[in-house]
Write a protein that holds these residues in place. Structure first.
Motif, PDB file in Angstrom:
ATOM      1  N   ARG A  18       0.817  -1.209   0.000  1.00  0.00           N
ATOM      2  CA  ARG A  18       0.000   0.000   0.000  1.00  0.00           C
ATOM      3  C   ARG A  18       0.859   1.271   0.000  1.00  0.00           C
ATOM      4  O   ARG A  18       0.382   2.347  -0.359  1.00  0.00           O
ATOM      5  CB  ARG A  18      -0.954   0.018   1.207  1.00  0.00           C
ATOM      6  N   ASN A  19       2.127   1.151   0.401  1.00  0.00           N
ATOM      7  CA  ASN A  19       3.009   2.319   0.453  1.00  0.00           C
ATOM      8  C   ASN A  19       4.006   2.357  -0.698  1.00  0.00           C
ATOM      9  O   ASN A  19       4.878   3.232  -0.731  1.00  0.00           O
ATOM     10  CB  ASN A  19       3.783   2.336   1.783  1.00  0.00           C
ATOM     11  N   LEU A  20       3.874   1.417  -1.642  1.00  0.00           N
ATOM     12  CA  LEU A  20       4.869   1.319  -2.712  1.00  0.00           C
ATOM     13  C   LEU A  20       4.924   2.569  -3.580  1.00  0.00           C
ATOM     14  O   LEU A  20       6.003   3.076  -3.892  1.00  0.00           O
ATOM     15  CB  LEU A  20       4.581   0.085  -3.576  1.00  0.00           C
ATOM     16  N   ASP A  21       3.755   3.092  -3.964  1.00  0.00           N
ATOM     17  CA  ASP A  21       3.739   4.267  -4.845  1.00  0.00           C
ATOM     18  C   ASP A  21       4.433   5.465  -4.193  1.00  0.00           C
ATOM     19  O   ASP A  21       5.192   6.194  -4.845  1.00  0.00           O
ATOM     20  CB  ASP A  21       2.297   4.640  -5.218  1.00  0.00           C
ATOM     21  N   GLY A  22       4.169   5.648  -2.898  1.00  0.00           N
ATOM     22  CA  GLY A  22       4.810   6.755  -2.198  1.00  0.00           C
ATOM     23  C   GLY A  22       6.318   6.578  -2.134  1.00  0.00           C
ATOM     24  O   GLY A  22       7.081   7.552  -2.276  1.00  0.00           O
ATOM     25  N   HIS A  23       6.760   5.339  -1.925  1.00  0.00           N
ATOM     26  CA  HIS A  23       8.203   5.091  -1.875  1.00  0.00           C
ATOM     27  C   HIS A  23       8.854   5.321  -3.236  1.00  0.00           C
ATOM     28  O   HIS A  23       9.940   5.919  -3.329  1.00  0.00           O
ATOM     29  CB  HIS A  23       8.463   3.651  -1.421  1.00  0.00           C
ATOM     30  N   LEU A  24       8.191   4.873  -4.311  1.00  0.00           N
ATOM     31  CA  LEU A  24       8.762   5.023  -5.654  1.00  0.00           C
ATOM     32  C   LEU A  24       8.969   6.498  -6.012  1.00  0.00           C
ATOM     33  O   LEU A  24       9.883   6.838  -6.771  1.00  0.00           O
ATOM     34  CB  LEU A  24       7.859   4.353  -6.697  1.00  0.00           C
ATOM     35  N   ALA A  25       8.101   7.363  -5.460  1.00  0.00           N
ATOM     36  CA  ALA A  25       8.213   8.795  -5.775  1.00  0.00           C
ATOM     37  C   ALA A  25       9.465   9.434  -5.172  1.00  0.00           C
ATOM     38  O   ALA A  25       9.945  10.456  -5.674  1.00  0.00           O
ATOM     39  CB  ALA A  25       6.965   9.528  -5.292  1.00  0.00           C
ATOM     40  N   VAL A  26       9.996   8.833  -4.087  1.00  0.00           N
ATOM     41  CA  VAL A  26      11.161   9.433  -3.414  1.00  0.00           C
ATOM     42  C   VAL A  26      12.355   8.484  -3.389  1.00  0.00           C
ATOM     43  O   VAL A  26      13.392   8.831  -2.811  1.00  0.00           O
ATOM     44  CB  VAL A  26      10.798   9.843  -1.971  1.00  0.00           C
ATOM     45  N   CYS A  27      12.245   7.314  -4.006  1.00  0.00           N
ATOM     46  CA  CYS A  27      13.312   6.317  -3.974  1.00  0.00           C
ATOM     47  C   CYS A  27      14.604   6.879  -4.573  1.00  0.00           C
ATOM     48  O   CYS A  27      14.582   7.523  -5.635  1.00  0.00           O
ATOM     49  CB  CYS A  27      12.885   5.063  -4.740  1.00  0.00           C
ATOM     50  N   ASP A  28      15.727   6.630  -3.893  1.00  0.00           N
ATOM     51  CA  ASP A  28      17.018   7.099  -4.395  1.00  0.00           C
ATOM     52  C   ASP A  28      17.420   6.418  -5.692  1.00  0.00           C
ATOM     53  O   ASP A  28      18.325   6.895  -6.389  1.00  0.00           O
ATOM     54  CB  ASP A  28      18.111   6.839  -3.344  1.00  0.00           C
ATOM     55  N   TYR A  29      16.744   5.323  -6.017  1.00  0.00           N
ATOM     56  CA  TYR A  29      17.100   4.581  -7.231  1.00  0.00           C
ATOM     57  C   TYR A  29      16.074   4.786  -8.349  1.00  0.00           C
ATOM     58  O   TYR A  29      16.128   4.077  -9.350  1.00  0.00           O
ATOM     59  CB  TYR A  29      17.226   3.087  -6.914  1.00  0.00           C
ATOM     60  N   ARG A  30      15.178   5.751  -8.183  1.00  0.00           N
ATOM     61  CA  ARG A  30      14.215   6.017  -9.247  1.00  0.00           C
ATOM     62  C   ARG A  30      14.945   6.673 -10.418  1.00  0.00           C
ATOM     63  O   ARG A  30      15.946   7.372 -10.231  1.00  0.00           O
ATOM     64  CB  ARG A  30      13.074   6.906  -8.743  1.00  0.00           C
ATOM     65  N   SER A  31      14.466   6.436 -11.595  1.00  0.00           N
ATOM     66  CA  SER A  31      15.102   6.999 -12.784  1.00  0.00           C
ATOM     67  C   SER A  31      14.236   8.108 -13.375  1.00  0.00           C
ATOM     68  O   SER A  31      13.019   8.113 -13.214  1.00  0.00           O
ATOM     69  CB  SER A  31      15.314   5.899 -13.832  1.00  0.00           C
ATOM     70  N   ARG A  32      14.892   9.069 -14.014  1.00  0.00           N
ATOM     71  CA  ARG A  32      14.187  10.166 -14.690  1.00  0.00           C
ATOM     72  C   ARG A  32      15.092  10.705 -15.788  1.00  0.00           C
ATOM     73  O   ARG A  32      16.298  10.449 -15.824  1.00  0.00           O
ATOM     74  CB  ARG A  32      13.845  11.282 -13.695  1.00  0.00           C
ATOM     75  N   GLU A  33      14.496  11.469 -16.696  1.00  0.00           N
ATOM     76  CA  GLU A  33      15.272  12.030 -17.795  1.00  0.00           C
ATOM     77  C   GLU A  33      16.042  13.258 -17.324  1.00  0.00           C
ATOM     78  O   GLU A  33      15.564  14.028 -16.497  1.00  0.00           O
ATOM     79  CB  GLU A  33      14.335  12.398 -18.954  1.00  0.00           C
ATOM     80  N   CYS A  34      17.268  13.394 -17.836  1.00  0.00           N
ATOM     81  CA  CYS A  34      18.123  14.525 -17.451  1.00  0.00           C
ATOM     82  C   CYS A  34      17.401  15.847 -17.719  1.00  0.00           C
ATOM     83  O   CYS A  34      16.916  16.075 -18.833  1.00  0.00           O
ATOM     84  CB  CYS A  34      19.434  14.478 -18.231  1.00  0.00           C
ATOM     85  N   PRO A  35      17.321  16.734 -16.719  1.00  0.00           N
ATOM     86  CA  PRO A  35      16.618  18.018 -16.897  1.00  0.00           C
ATOM     87  C   PRO A  35      17.347  18.984 -17.823  1.00  0.00           C
ATOM     88  O   PRO A  35      16.764  19.982 -18.263  1.00  0.00           O
ATOM     89  CB  PRO A  35      16.549  18.575 -15.463  1.00  0.00           C
ATOM     90  N   ASN A  36      18.611  18.706 -18.138  1.00  0.00           N
ATOM     91  CA  ASN A  36      19.379  19.610 -19.003  1.00  0.00           C
ATOM     92  C   ASN A  36      19.186  19.316 -20.481  1.00  0.00           C
ATOM     93  O   ASN A  36      19.766  19.994 -21.333  1.00  0.00           O
ATOM     94  CB  ASN A  36      20.874  19.519 -18.656  1.00  0.00           C
ATOM     95  N   GLY A  37      18.403  18.277 -20.779  1.00  0.00           N
ATOM     96  CA  GLY A  37      18.037  18.022 -22.167  1.00  0.00           C
ATOM     97  C   GLY A  37      18.961  17.122 -22.949  1.00  0.00           C
ATOM     98  O   GLY A  37      18.833  17.020 -24.170  1.00  0.00           O
TER      99      GLY A  37
END
Length: 244
Positions: free
Chosen positions: A124-143
């Motif tokens: 039940r807390n997985l989604d909240g953890h994924l939002a702040v997980c140190d290992y989550r991935s995202r696209e570089c903000p510098n483009g």
């Protein structure tokens, strides 16, 4: 091992307890002497013994059978608490449906789905953890287009990453060019060998034709000589005829 008897609500019949672990039967099997066991328990017992742990009668794994239907029905109707009760789940359901519930229980401890993260979190807390997980991935903000982990933010360098990718692409392109070159050379060698072979075959055919033509010319000359000889003989015969 069976189900912990402390999880069950109300009285549990003695006949529904494993004769080895003394917990409630899990995936049960029954011996000819009618004593019942958890599958894992009895198979483990028979590795070192050849008799029933209750009455010591001789038994073999091939003689074990599923639990009688009425006992199986009584077993499936037993009510027990979810194994996640200590984490807050208050669900009580039948033994028959407990596995289905526990597979979907919101209080189950499951691993984070991000690669490299070892955190166990309640479903039940997985989604909240994924939002702040140190290992989550995202696209570089510098483009630059790279996908980075939050833990790598301070180490990410767009220019260095792009330079590295450029070098990798260059190396890959060189490898592909070399492979294409080797393939073309191999094809040319194969075609060259084929042409040499064809040339040799044609040369042999030409020589054979020349030999046949030479034999034909020789035959023609022989026929012409024979014809002249025959004509001379006719002329001589004609002269003799006139003289007569």
């Amino acid at each position: 091992m069976g189900y912990d008897i402390e999880r069950f609500v109300g009285y549990v019949n003695e006949g529904l307890l494993c004769s080895i672990c003394r917990d409630v039967l899990e995936d049960p099997l029954q011996a000819p002497c009618e004593h019942a066991f958890c599958t894992a328990c009895i198979h483990g017992w028979l590795v070192h013994h050849s008799n029933c742990p209750e009455d010591r009668q001789m038994i073999d794994a091939s003689l074990l059978r599923p639990l009688y239907r009425y006992m199986k029905n009584d077993l499936n109707r037993l009510q027990l608490h979810c194994k996640n009760r200590e984490y807050g789940c208050e669900m009580v359901c039948s033994l028959e449906s407990i596995d289905r519930h526990e597979r979907e229980c919101e209080y189950s401890q499951i691993p984070c789905s991000n690669a490299g993260c070892t955190v166990q979190i309640e479903r039940r807390n997985l989604d909240g953890h994924l939002a702040v997980c140190d290992y989550r991935s995202r696209e570089c903000p510098n483009g630059c287009g790279y996908t980075i982990l939050s833990a790598e933010d301070t180490q990410h360098n767009c220019v260095a990453e792009l330079r590295t990718e450029l070098e990798l692409l260059r190396s890959e392109m060189i490898c592909r060019v070399e492979e294409a070159k080797h393939e073309m050379e191999s094809r040319l060698d194969s075609q060259r060998r084929h042409m040499v072979q064809k040339e040799s075959i044609l040369q042999n055919e030409i020589e054979e034709l020349k030999s046949q033509m030479s034999r034909m010319m020789s035959d023609v000359r022989s026929l012409m000589a024979a014809e002249r000889q025959h004509r001379q003989e006719l002329e001589q015969a004609e002269l003799e005829k006139r003289e007569l």
